[in-house]
Design a protein around this motif. Structure first.
Motif, PDB file in Angstrom:
ATOM      1  N   VAL A  49       0.841  -1.198   0.000  1.00 27.48           N
ATOM      2  CA  VAL A  49       0.000   0.000   0.000  1.00 27.48           C
ATOM      3  C   VAL A  49       0.874   1.245   0.000  1.00 27.48           C
ATOM      4  O   VAL A  49       0.618   2.200  -0.747  1.00 27.48           O
ATOM      5  CB  VAL A  49      -0.970  -0.010   1.207  1.00 27.48           C
ATOM      6  N   ILE A  50       1.937   1.248   0.793  1.00 31.06           N
ATOM      7  CA  ILE A  50       2.840   2.406   0.848  1.00 31.06           C
ATOM      8  C   ILE A  50       3.508   2.623  -0.506  1.00 31.06           C
ATOM      9  O   ILE A  50       3.615   3.756  -0.979  1.00 31.06           O
ATOM     10  CB  ILE A  50       3.888   2.225   1.970  1.00 31.06           C
ATOM     11  N   LYS A  51       3.929   1.537  -1.162  1.00 30.25           N
ATOM     12  CA  LYS A  51       4.553   1.671  -2.482  1.00 30.25           C
ATOM     13  C   LYS A  51       3.571   2.272  -3.488  1.00 30.25           C
ATOM     14  O   LYS A  51       3.954   3.112  -4.303  1.00 30.25           O
ATOM     15  CB  LYS A  51       5.041   0.309  -2.982  1.00 30.25           C
ATOM     16  N   ILE A  52       2.323   1.837  -3.430  1.00 23.13           N
ATOM     17  CA  ILE A  52       1.310   2.366  -4.343  1.00 23.13           C
ATOM     18  C   ILE A  52       1.080   3.846  -4.069  1.00 23.13           C
ATOM     19  O   ILE A  52       0.993   4.655  -5.007  1.00 23.13           O
ATOM     20  CB  ILE A  52      -0.013   1.568  -4.224  1.00 23.13           C
ATOM     21  N   ILE A  53       1.004   4.217  -2.807  1.00 24.02           N
ATOM     22  CA  ILE A  53       0.806   5.631  -2.458  1.00 24.02           C
ATOM     23  C   ILE A  53       1.989   6.455  -2.952  1.00 24.02           C
ATOM     24  O   ILE A  53       1.804   7.544  -3.519  1.00 24.02           O
ATOM     25  CB  ILE A  53       0.604   5.806  -0.938  1.00 24.02           C
ATOM     26  N   GLN A  54       3.206   5.945  -2.774  1.00 20.14           N
ATOM     27  CA  GLN A  54       4.385   6.668  -3.257  1.00 20.14           C
ATOM     28  C   GLN A  54       4.335   6.858  -4.764  1.00 20.14           C
ATOM     29  O   GLN A  54       4.672   7.927  -5.271  1.00 20.14           O
ATOM     30  CB  GLN A  54       5.663   5.918  -2.875  1.00 20.14           C
ATOM     31  N   ASP A  81      -3.189  19.276  -3.888  1.00 19.38           N
ATOM     32  CA  ASP A  81      -4.128  18.927  -2.821  1.00 19.38           C
ATOM     33  C   ASP A  81      -4.198  17.416  -2.629  1.00 19.38           C
ATOM     34  O   ASP A  81      -4.224  16.922  -1.499  1.00 19.38           O
ATOM     35  CB  ASP A  81      -5.525  19.476  -3.124  1.00 19.38           C
ATOM     36  N   GLU A  82      -4.232  16.683  -3.748  1.00 20.14           N
ATOM     37  CA  GLU A  82      -4.273  15.217  -3.661  1.00 20.14           C
ATOM     38  C   GLU A  82      -3.001  14.680  -3.007  1.00 20.14           C
ATOM     39  O   GLU A  82      -3.056  13.761  -2.190  1.00 20.14           O
ATOM     40  CB  GLU A  82      -4.481  14.602  -5.049  1.00 20.14           C
ATOM     41  N   TYR A  86      -2.543  12.258   0.372  1.00 19.57           N
ATOM     42  CA  TYR A  86      -1.840  10.976   0.321  1.00 19.57           C
ATOM     43  C   TYR A  86      -0.672  10.914   1.291  1.00 19.57           C
ATOM     44  O   TYR A  86      -0.389   9.861   1.862  1.00 19.57           O
ATOM     45  CB  TYR A  86      -1.326  10.687  -1.089  1.00 19.57           C
ATOM     46  N   GLU A  87       0.047  12.021   1.451  1.00 19.31           N
ATOM     47  CA  GLU A  87       1.264  12.009   2.269  1.00 19.31           C
ATOM     48  C   GLU A  87       0.996  11.693   3.732  1.00 19.31           C
ATOM     49  O   GLU A  87       1.896  11.260   4.443  1.00 19.31           O
ATOM     50  CB  GLU A  87       2.003  13.339   2.129  1.00 19.31           C
ATOM     51  N   VAL A  88      -0.238  11.873   4.171  1.00 20.23           N
ATOM     52  CA  VAL A  88      -0.608  11.556   5.551  1.00 20.23           C
ATOM     53  C   VAL A  88      -0.353  10.082   5.854  1.00 20.23           C
ATOM     54  O   VAL A  88       0.003   9.724   6.981  1.00 20.23           O
ATOM     55  CB  VAL A  88      -2.107  11.891   5.779  1.00 20.23           C
ATOM     56  N   TYR A  89      -0.488   9.237   4.846  1.00 22.78           N
ATOM     57  CA  TYR A  89      -0.383   7.788   5.040  1.00 22.78           C
ATOM     58  C   TYR A  89       1.035   7.252   4.846  1.00 22.78           C
ATOM     59  O   TYR A  89       1.284   6.080   5.089  1.00 22.78           O
ATOM     60  CB  TYR A  89      -1.333   7.066   4.082  1.00 22.78           C
ATOM     61  N   LEU A  90       1.946   8.101   4.413  1.00 22.46           N
ATOM     62  CA  LEU A  90       3.321   7.667   4.199  1.00 22.46           C
ATOM     63  C   LEU A  90       4.133   7.812   5.476  1.00 22.46           C
ATOM     64  O   LEU A  90       3.855   8.683   6.298  1.00 22.46           O
ATOM     65  CB  LEU A  90       3.968   8.508   3.089  1.00 22.46           C
ATOM     66  N   LEU A 129      15.889   1.965   3.421  1.00 19.60           N
ATOM     67  CA  LEU A 129      15.250   3.279   3.521  1.00 19.60           C
ATOM     68  C   LEU A 129      13.931   3.353   2.759  1.00 19.60           C
ATOM     69  O   LEU A 129      13.388   4.445   2.588  1.00 19.60           O
ATOM     70  CB  LEU A 129      16.215   4.361   3.011  1.00 19.60           C
ATOM     71  N   ALA A 130      13.423   2.213   2.329  1.00 20.48           N
ATOM     72  CA  ALA A 130      12.175   2.186   1.560  1.00 20.48           C
ATOM     73  C   ALA A 130      11.060   2.885   2.321  1.00 20.48           C
ATOM     74  O   ALA A 130      10.831   2.636   3.497  1.00 20.48           O
ATOM     75  CB  ALA A 130      11.776   0.752   1.254  1.00 20.48           C
ATOM     76  N   GLY A 131      10.416   3.808   1.644  1.00 16.53           N
ATOM     77  CA  GLY A 131       9.291   4.519   2.238  1.00 16.53           C
ATOM     78  C   GLY A 131       9.694   5.762   3.010  1.00 16.53           C
ATOM     79  O   GLY A 131       8.883   6.644   3.220  1.00 16.53           O
ATOM     80  N   ARG A 132      10.953   5.838   3.416  1.00 17.24           N
ATOM     81  CA  ARG A 132      11.372   6.987   4.220  1.00 17.24           C
ATOM     82  C   ARG A 132      12.178   8.002   3.422  1.00 17.24           C
ATOM     83  O   ARG A 132      12.465   9.090   3.904  1.00 17.24           O
ATOM     84  CB  ARG A 132      12.157   6.510   5.436  1.00 17.24           C
ATOM     85  N   ALA A 133      12.564   7.621   2.195  1.00 21.03           N
ATOM     86  CA  ALA A 133      13.243   8.538   1.275  1.00 21.03           C
ATOM     87  C   ALA A 133      13.038   7.987  -0.133  1.00 21.03           C
ATOM     88  O   ALA A 133      13.085   6.773  -0.332  1.00 21.03           O
ATOM     89  CB  ALA A 133      14.717   8.622   1.596  1.00 21.03           C
TER      90      ALA A 133
END
Length: 147
Positions: A49-54, A81-82, A86-90, A129-133
């Motif tokens: 899910v995080i990868k998809i959001i990224q 705005d979108e 989305y960034e709230v979930y990362l 560092l996946a998801g954090r950078a």
């Protein structure tokens, strides 16, 4: 509660609050999840899910920059705005200083000493560092540290 369940709950909350922009943005996200599940026939983990959001954030950033070049500030703002929704979930992104410190540690682990060994460092750094950078920031930091 999984990240996906949280997002589904936020869609419901946005509907109740009559926040159409947030509702529509999150629905686009949930449809991306469903598309991946159908295409790959698998249940999505929080990491998926995080990868998809990224990916969605990156697409929105690209679109926003194209809209800005075309002088379409109104459409650019919709994309931005979108991204904010989305960034709230990362996961929290690493600061530049934290990223440099992590890269130095990874370089020490791999024993890399020149740009020829960048691939070895990038492989390990991308996993840790996946998801954090994002990849570009990691790559820039590795180049800077190995130069």
């Amino acid at each position: 509660m999984s990240l996906r369940e949280t997002i589904n709950q936020d869609v419901k909350n946005a509907m109740k609050a009559k926040d159409t922009k947030k509702r529509d943005a999150l629905r686009l996200l949930t449809s991306a999840f469903k598309q991946i599940e159908v295409d790959e026939r698998k249940e999505l983990s929080d990491e998926d899910v995080i990868k998809i959001i990224q990916t969605q954030v990156k697409r929105r950033n690209d679109a926003a920059s194209q809209y800005k070049e075309a002088g379409r500030e109104d459409l650019m703002q919709i994309e931005l705005d979108e991204i904010a929704y989305y960034e709230v979930y990362l996961p929290k992104q690493l600061s530049d200083e934290e990223l440099q410190n992590k890269i130095k540690t990874i370089i020490e682990k791999t024993g890399a000493s020149s740009m020829k060994e960048m691939g070895k460092v990038m492989g390990m750094a991308s996993k840790e560092l996946a998801g954090r950078a994002d990849g570009k920031r990691i790559s820039d930091a590795v180049k800077k540290a190995l130069a």
